[in-house]
Design an enzyme around this catalytic site. Structure first.
Site, short mmCIF file in Angstrom:
data_model
loop_
_atom_site.label_atom_id
_atom_site.label_comp_id
_atom_site.label_asym_id
_atom_site.label_seq_id
_atom_site.Cartn_x
_atom_site.Cartn_y
_atom_site.Cartn_z
N LYS A 124 -17.90 -0.89 5.51
CA LYS A 124 -18.28 -1.98 4.30
C LYS A 124 -19.88 -1.91 4.06
O LYS A 124 -20.14 -2.26 3.18
CB LYS A 124 -17.76 -3.50 4.78
CG LYS A 124 -17.80 -4.43 3.63
CD LYS A 124 -17.32 -5.52 4.06
CE LYS A 124 -16.79 -6.65 2.99
NZ LYS A 124 -16.24 -7.75 3.16
N PHE B 128 -11.61 -7.30 13.50
CA PHE B 128 -10.63 -7.61 12.72
C PHE B 128 -10.18 -6.57 11.79
O PHE B 128 -11.21 -6.13 10.90
CB PHE B 128 -11.07 -9.11 12.01
CG PHE B 128 -9.90 -9.45 11.16
CD1 PHE B 128 -8.73 -9.88 11.64
CD2 PHE B 128 -10.11 -9.58 9.97
CE1 PHE B 128 -7.67 -10.40 10.88
CE2 PHE B 128 -9.14 -9.69 9.06
CZ PHE B 128 -7.98 -10.43 9.43
N GLN B 129 -9.26 -6.25 11.62
CA GLN B 129 -8.48 -5.42 10.63
C GLN B 129 -9.19 -3.81 10.54
O GLN B 129 -9.47 -3.05 10.03
CB GLN B 129 -8.41 -5.54 9.25
CG GLN B 129 -7.81 -6.84 8.99
CD GLN B 129 -7.46 -7.13 7.66
OE1 GLN B 129 -8.12 -6.91 6.78
NE2 GLN B 129 -6.21 -7.84 7.30
N GLU C 40 0.90 -1.16 -0.11
CA GLU C 40 0.02 -0.01 -0.01
C GLU C 40 0.76 1.28 0.06
O GLU C 40 0.52 2.26 -0.53
CB GLU C 40 -1.12 0.11 1.06
CG GLU C 40 -2.08 -1.01 1.08
CD GLU C 40 -1.73 -2.31 1.79
OE1 GLU C 40 -0.48 -2.47 2.16
OE2 GLU C 40 -2.58 -3.15 1.75
N MET D 161 23.68 9.43 3.52
CA MET D 161 23.87 10.75 4.16
C MET D 161 23.93 10.59 5.54
O MET D 161 24.58 11.44 6.41
CB MET D 161 22.34 11.45 4.00
CG MET D 161 22.36 12.97 4.05
SD MET D 161 23.65 14.03 3.26
CE MET D 161 22.57 14.31 1.85
#
Length: 601
Positions: free
Chosen positions: A196, A146-147, A84, A511
C-alpha cells in the site's frame, strides 16, 4: 503447451511473435486529457491503459483501495465480482475468448488467497492472466499485520512469474512487464503484489511501454535440419495422425494447422483444450482423445505409426498409461516450451517453436504428402464402429446428452460454451459439434468445479467488447459445480449480461458417483446432492429468469425461451441421475482399452 496470446483472433500472421510485445503503448487523443501520473496506483492503471487493457475483474478491499481509486478516472471497465475466485475465472475466460491477457484484482490476505484457485487453473491451462494484489505496507511485511499473507510465496509455484513492487516510480513498468510476459511465448498467469505504501507513494513519471523481460526470448522457429528430418518422417508414414492441443489455438495457428491437415490428407484428433482447432464435422476429424474421448480417436492414437503432436503437454487424461500410449508410433512433437519436449512422452522428432511458424516450416520442407488413403479409410471405419450415441428410452428420465444436442441445434457455430467440471463437462464436449477456436472455454488441467458461470461472465464481456453482442454464451454446469460459484449470477444480473446457464442436475457429484459405482462397490459416500436448492427459483430470486425442465417435451421450448431472453437465465434440467459418461479409459490404462459400459471397465 504453446504459444503466445495476441489481441486479435486467428491472424496466422507469421510476423507475430516477440516483436508483438515491442509495440508502443496505446495512444489516442484522450491521452492528453488524462490526469497526470502522481502516485504508484495511478502508474499501475496508466500501465494497464497503455497496454490496451479494456476490462478488469475484481473485488475491492483495504490494501488494493489506492488502485481502485485510480481506476475511478480510467476508461478500463471494471467488473465487480461477488468473490475473488470468480474474478480470476472471469479474467481467464475473457483472455481465452479475446486472445489477450485477462486482468483480475484483489486485496491482500483472503482476497489474494481467494484468487489462488483461478491463478492455478490458468497456470495449468497456459492461459494468460495478470493478477494484481494489494499488500500491507512494506515496513509491515512479515509482522503478521491485518490481512497479511505471503502472496509471493503462495503464488510462486503457480505463476509464470510474480513480482513484489518496491517503488512508486517504477511500479507501472513492473505491471507492464507482467502483462507482456503473461501473453508472450507459452502464455500463463503473472502476478504483481502491490504494498500500500507503494501504490500510495508519489510518482512523477509515465510508465514505459509494456515489454517482457529482456531475458525472455522464446524460440519461435525450429532448427532447419530438424525440420527436414521431421518432414521425411511424415512423407514416409503410412498411418500419420495429427494431434492438435490447446497450443494451436493459443498461437492463433488453427488456420495454418487446418490447411496442413487438409492439404496432406492427414487425420486429426485434438486434446480437450484443443477442441475447436479443427472443425469436428470435417471428414478428417476424429474429435478429441483421452479418458472420455471418442473411441475412434483413441483407436487412431493406438494404431498410428507417426503421431504429429502440436502444442500439447501430454497430460495423463490424454495419455492414460505412459508406457502404452501410441505404442506403434514415433512421435513428432512441436511446442514452444522446450521443457515439454520428452517430459511425459518421448519425442523422436522434437521441434521447438511457435506452432504456426513450425507447421509452415515443415510444410515448406515436405516434397510430397504421405500415402495415407488406406489409413484414412481405417479411421472412417472406426467412426462407424464406435459412434458417439446414447440410449434415450421414453420411460427413463431425461438424458443430459439430449439437452446438449438441443442447445447445439438451436445456436450458431460461433456460440461460446463454458463449463464447470464433472460429467456435464464431458457431455458438453462430446455432444456439441465445435467448429471454431475459442468457442470451448473450460477448466482442463486443474479441473476446477465452479469455473463455468464466472467464465461465462468473462466470455460475455469479451464478446461484447469485440462487437459481437449477438453471439450466444451458454454455460453447462452441474448441480454441485454451479453451487460453488453461483453467487456470480448476481453480477450477471447487475451487468445485464446475456448468458444462458444449463444446469444438468442429477442430484449427485456425478463423476464421483460414477467412479464409486465402478471402483468402490457403489458406496456413495458424500456424493449425493439431493439437498440443493431449486435453481430455477433461486435464479428468479437473483433477478434472472429461471425454468425447470423434467421431460423431453419441455426441452426445446425452454432452450428457445432462454436463448431469446435478453439477460441472464438458468434452466434447471433434472436429468437421469444414473447416466454415466462413456467411452471411458480407466486411469492409467491404454487408450485403446476404452469401455463403453461399466461392465467393460
Amino acid at each position: 503447451m504453446s504459444e503466445r496470446a495476441t489481441p486479435t483472433p486467428e491472424t496466422d500472421d507469421p510476423t507475430h511473435g516477440a516483436a508483438d510485445t515491442e509495440e508502443q503503448p496505446r495512444t489516442d487523443d484522450a491521452d492528453d486529457e488524462r490526469p497526470p501520473v502522481t502516485t504508484g496506483a495511478s502508474s499501475v492503471v496508466r500501465a494497464l491503459e497503455a497496454a490496451g487493457v479494456e476490462a478488469a475483474f475484481g473485488v475491492q478491499g483495504g490494501a488494493i483501495m489506492p488502485v481502485y481509486d485510480a481506476l475511478y478516472d480510467s476508461p478500463i471497465r471494471h467488473v465487480m465480482m461477488a468473490h475473488e475466485q470468480g474474478a480470476s475465472h472471469a479474467a481467464d475466460a475473457y483472455g481465452v475468448v479475446k486472445g489477450e491477457p485477462g486482468v483480475c484484482l484483489a486485496t491482500s490476505g483472503p482476497g489474494a488467497t481467494n484468487l489462488v484457485t483461478g491463478i492455478a487453473d490458468a497456470n495449468m491451462d497456459s492461459d494468460a492472466v495478470l493478477a494484481l494484489t494489494g499488500q500491507v505496507p512494506s515496513d509491515m511485511v512479515g509482522s503478521d499485520a491485518f490481512q497479511e499473507t505471503d502472496t509471493i510465496g503462495v503464488t510462486a509455484p503457480i505463476t509464470k512469474h510474480n513480482y513484489f513492487a518496491g517503488d512508486a516510480d517504477t511500479v507501472g513498468d513492473t505491471v507492464g512487464e507482467a502483462f507482456a510476459l503473461a501473453g508472450m511465448g507459452r502464455p500463463g498467469p503473472t502476478l504483481v503484489d502491490l504494498p500500500k505504501d507503494v501504490t500510495q507513494g508519489e510518482a512523477g513519471r509515465e510508465p514505459g511501454p509494456a515489454r517482457p523481460p529482456k531475458t525472455y526470448n522464446p524460440q519461435m522457429e525450429a532448427d532447419e535440419q530438424d525440420v527436414k528430418v521431421a518432414a521425411r518422417a511424415i512423407e514416409n508414414a503410412e498411418k500419420p495422425l495429427l494431434l492438435f492441443g490447446g497450443g494451436v489455438i493459443k498461437a492463433n495457428a488453427s488456420k495454418t494447422a487446418r490447411a496442413f491437415a487438409i492439404d496432406h490428407g492427414i487425420p486429426v484428433v485434438t486434446t480437450m483444450p484443443g477442441i475447436g482447432s479443427f472443425p469436428e464435422d470435417h471428414e478428417l476429424c476424429l474429435s478429441w482423445a483421452g479418458m472420455h474421448g471418442t473411441g475412434y480417436a483413441n483407436m487412431a492414437i493406438t494404431h498410428t505409426d507417426l503421431l504429429i503432436a502440436v502444442g500439447t503437454r501430454f497430460d495423463d487424461r490424454l495419455t492414460g498409461g505412459i508406457d502404452s500410449f501410441a505404442p506403434e508410433a514415433e512421435v513428432l512433437h512441436i511446442d514452444i516450451d522446450p521443457a515439454e519436449i520428452s517430459k511425459n512422452i518421448h519425442a523422436d522428432y522434437p521441434l521447438v517453436g511457435d506452432a504456426g511458424r513450425v507447421i509452415d516450416q515443415v510444410d515448406t520442407a515436405m516434397e510430397h504428402s504421405p500415402d495415407a488413403r488406406e489409413w484414412r479409410e481405417q479411421c472412417g471405419q472406426w467412426k462407424e464402429e464406435y459412434p458417439m450415441d446414447y440410449a434415450a428410452p421414453s420411460d427413463e428420465p431425461l438424458k443430459p446428452q439430449f439437452v446438449v444436442e438441443a442447445f447445439d441445434e438451436a445456436t450458431a457455430d460461433d456460440t461460446i460454451v463454458t463449463t464447470g467440471v464433472g460429467q456435464h463437462q464431458m457431455w458438453a464436449s462430446q455432444y456439441w459439434t465445435y467448429r471454431e477456436p475459442r468457442t470451448w472455454v473450460s477448466s482442463h488441467g486443474l479441473g476446477t468445479m465452479g469455473y463455468g458461470l464466472p467464465a461465462a461472465i468473462g466470455a460475455r464481456l469479451a464478446a461484447d467488447q469485440m462487437g459481437q453482442e449477438d453471439r450466444s454464451v451458454v454455460c453447462f454446469d452441474g448441480d454441485g459445480s454451479f453451487l460453488m460459484t453461483m453467487q456470480e449470477l448476481s453480477v450477471a444480473v447487475r451487468e445485464n449480461m446475456d448468458i444462458t446457464v444449463a444446469v444438468l442436475n442429477n442430484e449427485y457429484i456425478g463423476m464421483v458417483r460414477q467412479w464409486q459405482d465402478a471402483f468402490y462397490e457403489g458406496r456413495h459416500m458424500a456424493a449425493e446432492y439431493n439437498w440443493c436448492p431449486e435453481f430455477d427459483r433461486l435464479a428468479e430470486a437473483f433477478g434472472a429468469r429461471g425454468w425447470r425442465v423434467d421431460d423431453y417435451d419441455q426441452v426445446v421450448d425452454a432452450v428457445s425461451e432462454a436463448l431469446a431472453y435478453d439477460g441472464p437465465s438458468v434452466i434447471d434440467f433434472h436429468v437421469d441421475p444414473g447416466e454415466n459418461v462413456y467411452p471411458m479409459v480407466a486411469s492409467g490404462a491404454p487408450n485403446g482399452k476404452f469401455a463403453l459400459s461399466e461392465d467393460q471397465l
